[in-house]
Design an enzyme around this catalytic site. Structure first.
Site, mmCIF file in Angstrom:
data_model
loop_
_atom_site.group_PDB
_atom_site.id
_atom_site.type_symbol
_atom_site.label_atom_id
_atom_site.label_comp_id
_atom_site.label_asym_id
_atom_site.label_seq_id
_atom_site.Cartn_x
_atom_site.Cartn_y
_atom_site.Cartn_z
ATOM 1 C CB SER A 148 -8.522 0.198 -1.022
ATOM 2 O OG SER A 148 -8.732 0.055 -1.548
ATOM 3 C CG ASN A 157 -12.540 1.863 -5.356
ATOM 4 O OD1 ASN A 157 -13.275 0.247 -4.895
ATOM 5 N ND2 ASN A 157 -11.596 2.900 -4.771
ATOM 6 C CG HIS A 195 -5.491 3.825 0.965
ATOM 7 N ND1 HIS A 195 -4.814 2.701 0.569
ATOM 8 C CD2 HIS A 195 -6.563 4.032 -0.435
ATOM 9 C CE1 HIS A 195 -6.062 1.672 -0.241
ATOM 10 N NE2 HIS A 195 -6.622 2.592 -0.300
ATOM 11 C CG ASP A 209 -1.876 0.330 0.888
ATOM 12 O OD1 ASP A 209 -2.533 1.948 0.583
ATOM 13 O OD2 ASP A 209 -3.385 0.099 0.835
#
Length: 279
Positions: free
Chosen positions: A223, A150, A49, A17
């Protein structure tokens, strides 16, 4: 490769990430940090994130009196920074991180790999490389949990490496339709039904950088759904360490609740943590 660091903790989880902030909820459980973007040695997260994802997997909830605890608060993290401060990254950096796991994963007791990262353009060279990389690790026994992406809800919108037929791909149960309908849908370019399961992904609270030891923030997307499943798997492996990745995948199928959507929208259905852990 036979040497293993004795952490005295739960299952190791590799998190690919934006990095990880040393949040109070992680205490001493960030056992290794590798920066494939800037080469820095100390854990950091210039986006937030990765810290959010990590909190959903292994945050203790210490900074929130237990309100925002992750699923596997005894697990430890191998945080691999493959995305920059804007949340963007290169396929080659992700591949480097996957190679690092192949060389070092057993040393750090890693059993689960969370990849809340994806690339569009299924069928391209980049997607093929990502899929090959995760499938090689899957074949070595790692449990790989990836985001559906997404780019949905149109058919064929699953991002790579979530489009791999082998890995566990997670969509968002509350982002399947309407104005917030962004959760990736199958089938893949190889006509594989995806995702495998769905979990909540809208306005999920978890750890964030900043403050005295860290704070909390809400984020949305697949996520956020993915680490909820990855954390529960880590917890299951603490209880039943002999389970294989294929057996874990079958338990997810058996414990999911049908939401009434098409298989390529919801997978097997809604992930049910308690039922999964009881099986």
């Amino acid at each position: 490769m036979s040497r293993k660091i004795l952490t005295g903790r739960g299952v190791g989880v590799a998190i690919l990430d934006t990095g990880i902030y040393p949040h109070i909820d992680f205490d001493t459980r960030i056992v290794v940090f590798q920066d494939f973007i800037g080469g820095r040695k100390r854990p950091y997260d210039d986006n937030g994130h990765g810290t959010h994802v990590a909190g959903l997997i292994l945050g203790s909830g210490k900074g929130s009196a237990g309100k925002y605890a992750g699923a596997a608060c005894q697990s430890h993290a191998a945080a691999l920074k493959v995305l920059d401060k804007r949340g963007n990254g290169k396929v080659q950096d992700v591949l480097k991180a996957l190679r690092w796991i192949r060389e070092n994963g057993r040393i750090y007791g890693i059993r689960v790999i969370n990849i809340s990262v994806g690339t569009i353009g299924n069928g391209t060279r980049n997607s093929h490389q990502l899929i090959q990389g995760v499938e090689e690790l899957w074949d070595e026994g790692y449990v790989i949990v990836t985001a559906a992406g997404n780019m949905g809800p149109a058919p064929g919108s699953i991002t790579a490496p979530g489009s791999s037929r082998k890995v566990i791909t997670v969509g968002s149960s509350d982002l399947l339709e309407g104005e917030e309908g962004i959760s990736g849908s199958g089938p893949t370019s190889e006509c594989v039904c995806k995702p495998d399961v769905v979990a909540p992904g809208a306005r999920i609270m978890s750890c964030a950088p900043g403050g005295r030891g860290g704070t909390y923030a809400a984020k949305s997307g697949t996520s956020m759904s993915t680490p909820q499943v990855a954390g529960a798997i880590a917890l299951m492996l603490e209880k039943e360490p002999e389970l294989t990745n294929v057996e874990i995948k079958m338990l997810l199928r058996e414990s999911a609740r049908d939401l009434g959507y098409d298989r390529n929208r919801q997978g097997w259905g809604l992930f049910q943590k308690e039922k999964f852990l009881e099986m």
